[in-house]
Write an enzyme that holds these catalytic residues in place. Structure first.
Site, short mmCIF file in Angstrom:
data_model
loop_
_atom_site.label_atom_id
_atom_site.label_comp_id
_atom_site.label_asym_id
_atom_site.label_seq_id
_atom_site.Cartn_x
_atom_site.Cartn_y
_atom_site.Cartn_z
N TYR A 144 0.82 -1.21 0.00
CA TYR A 144 0.00 0.00 0.00
C TYR A 144 0.85 1.26 0.00
CZ TYR A 144 -4.69 -1.91 0.76
OH TYR A 144 -5.90 -2.53 0.62
N LYS A 193 3.03 -15.28 2.46
CA LYS A 193 3.21 -16.04 1.21
C LYS A 193 4.71 -16.30 1.10
CE LYS A 193 1.63 -17.77 -2.67
NZ LYS A 193 0.68 -18.89 -2.75
N ASP A 225 -3.18 -18.12 0.63
CA ASP A 225 -4.19 -18.82 -0.19
C ASP A 225 -4.86 -19.92 0.63
OD1 ASP A 225 -1.73 -20.12 -0.17
OD2 ASP A 225 -1.83 -20.81 -2.24
N ASP A 249 -6.32 -6.80 4.27
CA ASP A 249 -7.45 -6.15 3.60
C ASP A 249 -8.38 -7.22 3.03
OD1 ASP A 249 -8.99 -4.11 2.31
OD2 ASP A 249 -8.00 -4.65 0.43
N ASP A 253 -12.28 -8.84 4.70
CA ASP A 253 -13.58 -8.84 4.01
C ASP A 253 -14.17 -10.25 4.03
OD1 ASP A 253 -13.39 -6.14 3.29
OD2 ASP A 253 -14.17 -6.51 1.27
C1 IPM Z 1 -10.34 -1.04 3.92
C2 IPM Z 1 -10.60 -0.49 2.55
C3 IPM Z 1 -9.45 0.42 2.15
C4 IPM Z 1 -8.17 -0.39 2.22
C5 IPM Z 1 -9.63 1.08 0.77
C6 IPM Z 1 -10.92 1.88 0.68
C7 IPM Z 1 -8.47 1.91 0.38
O1 IPM Z 1 -10.81 -1.53 1.64
O2 IPM Z 1 -10.19 -0.24 4.87
O3 IPM Z 1 -10.29 -2.27 4.05
O4 IPM Z 1 -7.87 -1.14 1.28
O5 IPM Z 1 -7.46 -0.28 3.23
MG MG Z 2 -10.88 -3.45 2.52
#
Ligand code: IPM
Ligand code: MG
Length: 357
Positions: A144, A193, A225, A249, A253
């Site tokens: 990032y 990884k 993975d 990240d 999710d």
């Molecule tokens: C998160 C989001 C952010 C990230 C994006 C919006 C830049 O997906 O906070 O998880 O990738 O950190």
């Molecule tokens: Mg995210």
């Protein structure tokens, strides 16, 4: 009476709607538990570009640094999607404020609230009795923040992003992982990884060395993975996961969805010093912005994390989590609709949570 100053960055899309409900719950909790909160609004993201020309105005940084904690909604949207990378709300605004406040540790707890057991896409026998995974994501390093750009290679357009981690960066996030595990089931899984990436090999080696400081924590290593697969195969094997910025990240999710809806996952971003930043894991959801139907619970639960980690009001934090649990037995926002339960909008959900406080 104890008084706290909270910087409020509503941001874009559904940001303002969900933050408003979270503030309402925080104010109600303050009244009940006998402390005082003062809100200082500031601009971040697309709205800041529109008003000031930059996604992270210097004034916003000043306001955040002076606060006891920062509450953030979400940033970004189609209006700003065509801006070059170095002007976007996400890169300049979100990554910018994380870096300015040195928020290297991002805590993302994926929990299944009992009333949401059926909302999880996983079968009950896969979920088991209960599910509580904490993803500890490194937040101010890795790909990032590495060198990136575009160039021509033999006349062909190309682009690159690079990942770099220093040993101190890995050490400090590893320690957070171990400390979190110590307060929970004492199991830490470090995800990398290392079969491919040089940064991952340094990561693994460093985490192993830090493990010597925490003999009471059982450490394991897993490739990312495999981790993505194990998370939906047997999520109960995980207690705390510690991982790099990008893997965190993605895995957070996935962990969020296991809990029923990404609209439920809260997060805390912490550094070595004050203030911490609290925001939902989900984004600005431009498709439903302004309709009033967004789920405010991830932001409300982020306020609970704020009370626990920044304001030292653990009882208020527990009360909010309990109130969310109660609210879910009575009504749902559309993302979690279930037969026999009332469908409410964002504001009504905020009111419902307050009524259980
Ligand atoms: C998160 C989001 C952010 C990230 C994006 C919006 C830049 O997906 O906070 O998880 O990738 O950190
Ligand atoms: Mg995210």
């Amino acid at each position: 009476m104890q008084k706290y100053q909270i910087a409020v960055l509503k941001g874009d899309g559904i940001g303002p709607e969900i933050v408003e409900q979270a503030q309402r719950v925080l104010t109600a909790a303050a009244e009940k538990f006998g402390f005082f909160v003062d809100y200082v609004p500031a601009l971040l993201g697309g709205c800041a570009i529109d008003e000031t020309g930059t996604a992270l105005p210097p004034e916003t940084v000043t306001i955040c640094k002076a606060a006891d904690a920062v509450l953030l909604g979400a940033v970004g949207g189609p209006k700003w999607d065509t801006l070059p990378g170095n002007q976007r709300p996400e890169t300049v605004g979100l990554l910018g404020i994380r870096r300015e406040l040195e928020l290297f540790a991002n805590l993302r707890p994926a929990v299944i609230f009992e009333p949401l057991r059926h909302a999880s896409p996983l079968r009950p026998e896969v979920i088991g009795d209960s599910l509580e995974i904490l993803v500890v994501r490194e937040l101010t390093g890795g790909i990032y923040f590495g060198d990136r750009g575009q160039k021509l290679i033999n006349g062909t357009e190309a682009a690159y992003d690079t990942e770099l981690y220093t040993v101190p960066e890995i050490e400090r996030i590893a320690r957070i992982g171990f400390e979190m595990a110590q307060k929970r089931k004492k199991r830490l899984c470090s995800v990398d990884k290392a079969n491919i990436l040089e940064t991952s090999r340094l990561w693994r080696q460093t985490v192993k060395r830090i493990a010597e400081e925490y003999p009471d924590v059982e450490l394991s290593h897993m490739y990312v993975d495999n981790c993505a697969m194990q998370m939906v195969r047997h999520p109960g094997q995980f207690d705390v996961i510690v991982t790099s910025n990008m893997f965190g990240d993605i895995l957070s999710d996935e962990a969020a969805m296991i809990s029923g809806s990404i609209g439920m996952l809260a997060s805390a971003s912490l550094g070595a010093k004050k203030p911490g930043l609290y925001e939902p894991v989900h984004g600005s959801a431009p498709d439903i912005a302004g309709k009033g139907i967004a789920n405010p619970l991830a932001t409300i639960l982020s306020v609970a994390m704020m009370l626990k980690y920044s304001l030292n009001q653990p009882q208020a934090a527990d009360a909010i989590e309990q109130a969310v649990n109660e609210a879910l037995t009575q009504a749902r926002t559309p993302d979690l609709a279930e037969e026999g339960l009332a469908i409410v909008n964002c504001e009504e959900m905020g009111a419902l949570v307050c009524s259980f406080l």
